[in-house]
Design a protein around this motif. Structure first.
Motif, PDB file in Angstrom:
ATOM      1  N   GLN A   1      21.658  37.910  61.397  1.00 54.06           N
ATOM      2  CA  GLN A   1      21.324  36.492  61.322  1.00 54.06           C
ATOM      3  C   GLN A   1      20.028  36.335  60.508  1.00 54.06           C
ATOM      4  N   ASN A   2      18.971  35.801  61.058  1.00 55.78           N
ATOM      5  CA  ASN A   2      17.723  35.669  60.298  1.00 55.78           C
ATOM      6  C   ASN A   2      16.660  36.634  60.802  1.00 55.78           C
ATOM      7  N   THR A   3      17.110  37.801  61.180  1.00 57.73           N
ATOM      8  CA  THR A   3      16.190  38.807  61.710  1.00 57.73           C
ATOM      9  C   THR A   3      16.460  40.141  61.024  1.00 57.73           C
ATOM     10  N   ILE A   4      15.388  40.915  60.856  1.00 61.33           N
ATOM     11  CA  ILE A   4      15.540  42.279  60.355  1.00 61.33           C
ATOM     12  C   ILE A   4      15.815  43.183  61.551  1.00 61.33           C
ATOM     13  N   VAL A   5      16.808  44.049  61.403  1.00 62.27           N
ATOM     14  CA  VAL A   5      17.085  44.978  62.498  1.00 62.27           C
ATOM     15  C   VAL A   5      17.035  46.405  61.954  1.00 62.27           C
ATOM     16  N   LEU A   6      16.318  47.250  62.672  1.00 60.35           N
ATOM     17  CA  LEU A   6      16.227  48.668  62.339  1.00 60.35           C
ATOM     18  C   LEU A   6      17.031  49.444  63.365  1.00 60.35           C
ATOM     19  N   GLU A   7      18.091  50.109  62.899  1.00 58.23           N
ATOM     20  CA  GLU A   7      18.949  50.873  63.800  1.00 58.23           C
ATOM     21  C   GLU A   7      18.612  52.356  63.650  1.00 58.23           C
ATOM     22  N   THR A   8      18.209  52.973  64.742  1.00 58.96           N
ATOM     23  CA  THR A   8      17.911  54.408  64.741  1.00 58.96           C
ATOM     24  C   THR A   8      18.639  55.063  65.910  1.00 58.96           C
ATOM     25  N   GLU A   9      18.454  56.371  66.056  1.00 58.76           N
ATOM     26  CA  GLU A   9      19.097  57.072  67.176  1.00 58.76           C
ATOM     27  C   GLU A   9      18.583  56.558  68.514  1.00 58.76           C
ATOM     28  N   GLU A  10      17.373  56.001  68.503  1.00 55.92           N
ATOM     29  CA  GLU A  10      16.789  55.494  69.756  1.00 55.92           C
ATOM     30  C   GLU A  10      17.316  54.107  70.115  1.00 55.92           C
ATOM     31  N   GLY A  11      17.982  53.454  69.173  1.00 55.21           N
ATOM     32  CA  GLY A  11      18.482  52.119  69.456  1.00 55.21           C
ATOM     33  C   GLY A  11      18.124  51.137  68.359  1.00 55.21           C
ATOM     34  N   LYS A  12      18.205  49.855  68.677  1.00 51.46           N
ATOM     35  CA  LYS A  12      17.937  48.813  67.697  1.00 51.46           C
ATOM     36  C   LYS A  12      16.562  48.196  67.950  1.00 51.46           C
ATOM     37  N   ARG A  13      15.864  47.954  66.844  1.00 49.23           N
ATOM     38  CA  ARG A  13      14.571  47.265  66.935  1.00 49.23           C
ATOM     39  C   ARG A  13      14.666  46.011  66.073  1.00 49.23           C
ATOM     40  N   PHE A  14      14.441  44.862  66.697  1.00 45.58           N
ATOM     41  CA  PHE A  14      14.544  43.601  65.974  1.00 45.58           C
ATOM     42  C   PHE A  14      13.157  43.154  65.519  1.00 45.58           C
ATOM     43  N   LEU A  15      13.075  42.775  64.252  1.00 45.45           N
ATOM     44  CA  LEU A  15      11.803  42.374  63.658  1.00 45.45           C
ATOM     45  C   LEU A  15      11.932  40.933  63.164  1.00 45.45           C
ATOM     46  N   PRO A  16      11.383  39.976  63.884  1.00 44.62           N
ATOM     47  CA  PRO A  16      11.470  38.577  63.432  1.00 44.62           C
ATOM     48  C   PRO A  16      10.918  38.423  62.019  1.00 44.62           C
ATOM     49  N   VAL A  17      11.719  37.897  61.114  1.00 45.81           N
ATOM     50  CA  VAL A  17      11.370  37.904  59.704  1.00 45.81           C
ATOM     51  C   VAL A  17      10.092  37.114  59.423  1.00 45.81           C
ATOM     52  N   GLU A  18       9.839  36.085  60.224  1.00 42.40           N
ATOM     53  CA  GLU A  18       8.658  35.265  59.990  1.00 42.40           C
ATOM     54  C   GLU A  18       7.367  35.987  60.381  1.00 42.40           C
ATOM     55  N   GLN A  19       7.504  37.161  61.014  1.00 40.30           N
ATOM     56  CA  GLN A  19       6.318  37.919  61.416  1.00 40.30           C
ATOM     57  C   GLN A  19       6.068  39.139  60.522  1.00 40.30           C
ATOM     58  N   VAL A  20       6.913  39.319  59.503  1.00 35.84           N
ATOM     59  CA  VAL A  20       6.824  40.525  58.660  1.00 35.84           C
ATOM     60  C   VAL A  20       6.357  40.151  57.260  1.00 35.84           C
ATOM     61  N   SER A  21       5.300  40.803  56.788  1.00 38.16           N
ATOM     62  CA  SER A  21       4.832  40.564  55.422  1.00 38.16           C
ATOM     63  C   SER A  21       5.330  41.643  54.465  1.00 38.16           C
ATOM     64  N   GLU A  22       5.366  42.896  54.945  1.00 40.13           N
ATOM     65  CA  GLU A  22       5.804  44.024  54.119  1.00 40.13           C
ATOM     66  C   GLU A  22       6.417  45.081  55.029  1.00 40.13           C
ATOM     67  N   LEU A  23       7.238  45.921  54.448  1.00 42.03           N
ATOM     68  CA  LEU A  23       7.767  47.082  55.166  1.00 42.03           C
ATOM     69  C   LEU A  23       7.324  48.337  54.432  1.00 42.03           C
ATOM     70  N   TYR A  24       6.672  49.239  55.145  1.00 45.62           N
ATOM     71  CA  TYR A  24       6.301  50.552  54.605  1.00 45.62           C
ATOM     72  C   TYR A  24       7.306  51.551  55.149  1.00 45.62           C
ATOM     73  N   ILE A  25       8.105  52.140  54.266  1.00 45.44           N
ATOM     74  CA  ILE A  25       9.229  52.959  54.712  1.00 45.44           C
ATOM     75  C   ILE A  25       8.955  54.429  54.413  1.00 45.44           C
ATOM     76  N   PHE A  26       8.701  55.191  55.470  1.00 46.69           N
ATOM     77  CA  PHE A  26       8.443  56.630  55.354  1.00 46.69           C
ATOM     78  C   PHE A  26       9.671  57.446  55.747  1.00 46.69           C
ATOM     79  N   GLY A  27      10.528  56.894  56.627  1.00 47.25           N
ATOM     80  CA  GLY A  27      11.706  57.617  57.084  1.00 47.25           C
ATOM     81  C   GLY A  27      12.841  57.512  56.081  1.00 47.25           C
TER      82      GLY A  27
END
Length: 328
Positions: A16-42
């Motif tokens: 929907q209007n949310t970023i979701v990160l799916e990992t082996e530990e489960g899903k983490r929802f990141l409200p888009v209005e609270q995110v300025s940048e994503l630093y991706i190391f994995g």
């Protein structure tokens, strides 16, 4: 809004209007209005639909490889870009005299902040006299340097003398040899490279919030391959934000030899060390001080933005650019 650092491997997607990160530990929802940048190391998978989503929301994605090397940024289409300002940027780049004024200011800001740090350690009994003399000589020679390459050479000489004082400043269980980059050959060089990468991306993220075009720099050569304005501005803040961060982490014993891995590719921070640096880096950017001109508290992240606003005023010929100076 704040930057989010992703160390886990998995999949980034839109829900929907949310970023979701799916990992082996489960899903983490990141409200888009609270995110300025994503630093991706994995190791993260994503698709075109997700890129379209973050582009629409103006969210930058910074990618790092498994060694912590910065590999690139997904930079959405500029929504604040100003044709008039881009023309001024180009005019100042093509005019050698005006380009030199800005390139010289970036180097001057960098050397002056290095000098302030050295004076701090001299008051604490560290022998830094030779480095101070080298930096003072470089500052005196700035007006005689007639090309960006000559300016960078002066800065390089001064930095070499500055780095020679680090073994006296850092109380580490690991050594610091000559500055080495790709790959770093010791733990301190690994820290410098990683810290500088974080600074380059932090400045780039702030440029995105202005009318400036990051592809047009003045000290670093503008070419077809990369952003350069963030590299210029970062020179001023390396001693202020990155070097002091390293001194603090190492001298407090928070970063130790066990936080590094050594291989044929060089020396790099491990996952735990990387998380520790990133956590302290964020604290540093959020740290506030009393701004002498604004007469209010501002964070160092805001300071990066203010520096770009000063640059805009210079390009528009409203006010000459004076780089940020660390208070002694």
């Amino acid at each position: 809004m704040k930057p989010i650092y992703i160390f886990s491997s998995g999949r980034l997607a839109r829900h929907q209007n949310t970023i979701v990160l799916e990992t082996e530990e489960g899903k983490r929802f990141l409200p888009v209005e609270q995110v300025s940048e994503l630093y991706i190391f994995g190791e993260v998978d994503l698709n075109k639909r997700f890129l379209e989503f973050v582009a629409r929301e103006g969210i930058l994605l910074h990618f790092f490889n498994r060694y912590g090397y910065y590999t690139g940024t997904f930079y959405p289409r500029e929504y604040l870009a100003s044709g008039a300002l881009i023309l001024r940027q180009v005019e100042h780049y093509l005019d050698q005299e005006r380009r030199l004024v800005l390139a010289r200011a970036f180097v001057h800001g960098s050397l002056r902040n290095i000098r302030t740090i050295l004076l701090y350690y001299r008051r604490r009994g560290v022998t830094v006299q030779h480095a101070l003399e080298c930096i003072d000589q470089s500052l005196a020679d700035l007006n005689h340097a007639l090309s960006p390459a000559a300016l960078m050479a002066l800065e390089g000489q001064a930095r070499e003398a500055y780095y020679a004082t680090w073994p006296s400043i850092i109380e580490a269980e690991f050594p610091f040899g000559p500055r080495t980059r790709r790959p770093p050959r010791d733990e301190t060089n690994a820290l410098i490279s990683f810290g500088n990468s974080l600074l380059y991306t932090a400045v780039l993220a702030q440029i995105y919030q202005t009318h400036l075009d990051p592809r047009i720099g003045y000290l670093h050569e503008t070419n077809f391959r990369r952003h350069t304005l963030n590299l210029d501005v970062a020179e001023i803040f390396k001693p202020v934000l990155v070097d002091r961060l390293i001194f603090r982490l190492v001298n407090r014993g928070q970063l130790q030899r066990r936080h590094f891995v050594t291989g044929a590719e060089g020396v790099f921070l491990d996952d735990e060390g990387r998380k520790l640096v990133v956590e302290t880096w964020e604290q540093t950017l959020q740290e506030t001080y009393r701004h002498p001109a604004l007469n209010r508290s501002v964070s160092y992240r805001t300071t990066l933005r203010l520096e770009l606003y000063k640059l805009e005023k210079h390009l528009l010929e409203e006010q000459s650019y004076i780089p940020f100076a660390l208070r002694s």
